[in-house]
Design a protein around this motif. Structure first.
Motif, PDB file in Angstrom:
ATOM      1  N   ILE A 144     -42.360  -8.452  44.724  1.00 35.17           N
ATOM      2  CA  ILE A 144     -41.874  -7.070  44.770  1.00 35.17           C
ATOM      3  C   ILE A 144     -42.970  -6.129  44.289  1.00 35.17           C
ATOM      4  O   ILE A 144     -43.640  -6.391  43.282  1.00 35.17           O
ATOM      5  N   ILE A 145     -43.152  -5.022  45.031  1.00 38.75           N
ATOM      6  CA  ILE A 145     -44.136  -3.996  44.655  1.00 38.75           C
ATOM      7  C   ILE A 145     -43.399  -2.686  44.404  1.00 38.75           C
ATOM      8  O   ILE A 145     -42.592  -2.256  45.224  1.00 38.75           O
ATOM      9  N   ASP A 146     -43.706  -2.061  43.267  1.00 36.05           N
ATOM     10  CA  ASP A 146     -43.125  -0.758  42.927  1.00 36.05           C
ATOM     11  C   ASP A 146     -44.243   0.283  42.940  1.00 36.05           C
ATOM     12  O   ASP A 146     -45.334   0.045  42.413  1.00 36.05           O
ATOM     13  N   SER A 147     -43.963   1.453  43.540  1.00 35.84           N
ATOM     14  CA  SER A 147     -45.009   2.475  43.661  1.00 35.84           C
ATOM     15  C   SER A 147     -44.551   3.842  43.166  1.00 35.84           C
ATOM     16  O   SER A 147     -45.133   4.863  43.540  1.00 35.84           O
ATOM     17  N   LYS A 148     -43.515   3.888  42.343  1.00 37.06           N
ATOM     18  CA  LYS A 148     -42.934   5.178  41.972  1.00 37.06           C
ATOM     19  C   LYS A 148     -43.430   5.728  40.636  1.00 37.06           C
ATOM     20  O   LYS A 148     -42.811   6.626  40.071  1.00 37.06           O
ATOM     21  N   VAL A 149     -44.526   5.213  40.116  1.00 39.45           N
ATOM     22  CA  VAL A 149     -45.041   5.709  38.833  1.00 39.45           C
ATOM     23  C   VAL A 149     -45.524   7.153  38.991  1.00 39.45           C
ATOM     24  O   VAL A 149     -46.136   7.519  39.995  1.00 39.45           O
ATOM     25  N   SER A 150     -45.218   7.983  38.002  1.00 44.50           N
ATOM     26  CA  SER A 150     -45.621   9.394  38.032  1.00 44.50           C
ATOM     27  C   SER A 150     -47.075   9.547  37.576  1.00 44.50           C
ATOM     28  O   SER A 150     -47.485   8.959  36.572  1.00 44.50           O
ATOM     29  N   LEU A 151     -47.841  10.351  38.317  1.00 42.58           N
ATOM     30  CA  LEU A 151     -49.241  10.610  37.955  1.00 42.58           C
ATOM     31  C   LEU A 151     -49.465  12.089  37.630  1.00 42.58           C
ATOM     32  O   LEU A 151     -50.585  12.596  37.743  1.00 42.58           O
ATOM     33  N   LEU A 152     -48.403  12.775  37.254  1.00 40.17           N
ATOM     34  CA  LEU A 152     -48.516  14.201  36.937  1.00 40.17           C
ATOM     35  C   LEU A 152     -49.465  14.430  35.766  1.00 40.17           C
ATOM     36  O   LEU A 152     -50.317  15.343  35.801  1.00 40.17           O
ATOM     37  N   GLN A 154     -50.441  11.405  27.422  1.00 43.98           N
ATOM     38  CA  GLN A 154     -49.240  11.573  28.238  1.00 43.98           C
ATOM     39  C   GLN A 154     -49.255  10.629  29.442  1.00 43.98           C
ATOM     40  O   GLN A 154     -48.209  10.081  29.818  1.00 43.98           O
ATOM     41  N   HIS A 155     -50.439  10.451  30.003  1.00 48.35           N
ATOM     42  CA  HIS A 155     -50.590   9.552  31.161  1.00 48.35           C
ATOM     43  C   HIS A 155     -50.205   8.117  30.790  1.00 48.35           C
ATOM     44  O   HIS A 155     -49.428   7.460  31.497  1.00 48.35           O
ATOM     45  N   VAL A 156     -50.720   7.649  29.666  1.00 44.33           N
ATOM     46  CA  VAL A 156     -50.408   6.284  29.210  1.00 44.33           C
ATOM     47  C   VAL A 156     -48.932   6.168  28.841  1.00 44.33           C
ATOM     48  O   VAL A 156     -48.279   5.163  29.167  1.00 44.33           O
ATOM     49  N   GLN A 157     -48.397   7.209  28.186  1.00 43.05           N
ATOM     50  CA  GLN A 157     -46.967   7.197  27.832  1.00 43.05           C
ATOM     51  C   GLN A 157     -46.092   7.151  29.086  1.00 43.05           C
ATOM     52  O   GLN A 157     -45.067   6.460  29.116  1.00 43.05           O
ATOM     53  N   SER A 158     -46.510   7.875  30.122  1.00 41.41           N
ATOM     54  CA  SER A 158     -45.759   7.885  31.385  1.00 41.41           C
ATOM     55  C   SER A 158     -45.754   6.499  32.024  1.00 41.41           C
ATOM     56  O   SER A 158     -44.719   6.024  32.503  1.00 41.41           O
TER      57      SER A 158
END
Length: 214
Positions: free
Chosen positions: A49-57, A77-81
């Motif tokens: 399974i591949i997930d691609s919904k990580v936020s890169l804001l 914030q990026h690492v926390q996200s």
């Protein structure tokens, strides 16, 4: 992220609808529906399974920040996200999908290579932390390498299947040849008997001692 993932899948050589499925719905053991971004099939009914919904804001903000102080805040914030998404992804329990025989881990896809590298360099515990929750962090290059490996596994699987089919067909062909030769030998025996009967009849009629013509 899903668009970049689709492009990586196309580059891998895998066939959509055969070796992988996009946004397919599956029922879990509780009867609820789950919809992984991508399910990559492996031989012997195994799945990845591949997930691609990580936020890169936060990474976007980091990239456009004017000062090192702002960049430092946005890296955190990026690492926390990413860490929050790891926890959310772990809670989805994709292994409960009864119709899938998923491997023990999920590939969490970060579609921008630099965002993936930055997070790992900033927090070197992030990768092992995700791995402890059966999640592997991958960027475009590492995911492509994994998918190319899977494509090679499928290629060998198809070659082996073709070799078995060729061997089976060759075996049937050989059996037919043996049967054909047996039939020819049987025809030869009947021809010999017919000739013997013909010669005996001819002897009686014309050529033998005391024949009918005489």
């Amino acid at each position: 992220g899903e668009m970049i993932l689709e492009r990586v899948l196309e580059q891998s050589g895998l066939s959509k609808g055969r070796e992988y499925e996009v946004q397919a719905s599956y029922g879990d053991e509780s009867g609820s529906k789950k919809q992984p971004d991508v399910v990559v099939h492996l031989p012997e009914n195994k799945d990845v399974i591949i997930d691609s919904k990580v936020s890169l804001l936060a990474y976007e903000n980091y990239s456009s920040a004017d000062s090192e102080e702002e960049q430092g805040a946005f890296i955190k914030q990026h690492v926390q996200s990413i860490r929050a998404h790891i926890n959310n992804l772990s809670a989805k329990n994709y292994e409960d999908i009864s119709s899938l025989k998923s491997l023990d881990y999920v590939l969490m896809f970060l579609p921008i290579e630099a965002a993936f590298t930055l997070a790992i360099q900033y927090d070197n515990e992030l990768f092992s932390e995700a791995l402890g929750k059966n999640i592997i962090l991958v960027g475009p290059s590492t995911l492509l390498a994994i998918l190319r490996t899977i494509q090679n596994i499928w290629r060998f699987e198809h070659q082996n299947k073709n070799a078995i089919e060729i061997a089976t067909s060759a075996g049937r062909l050989y059996d037919k040849f043996v049967s054909f030769v047996d039939n020819l030998e049987d025809i030869g025996k009947h021809i010999d008997r017919s000739r013997n009967s013909y010669e005996a009849a001819l002897n009686n009629l014309n050529t033998g001692r005391g024949n009918l013509i005489s």
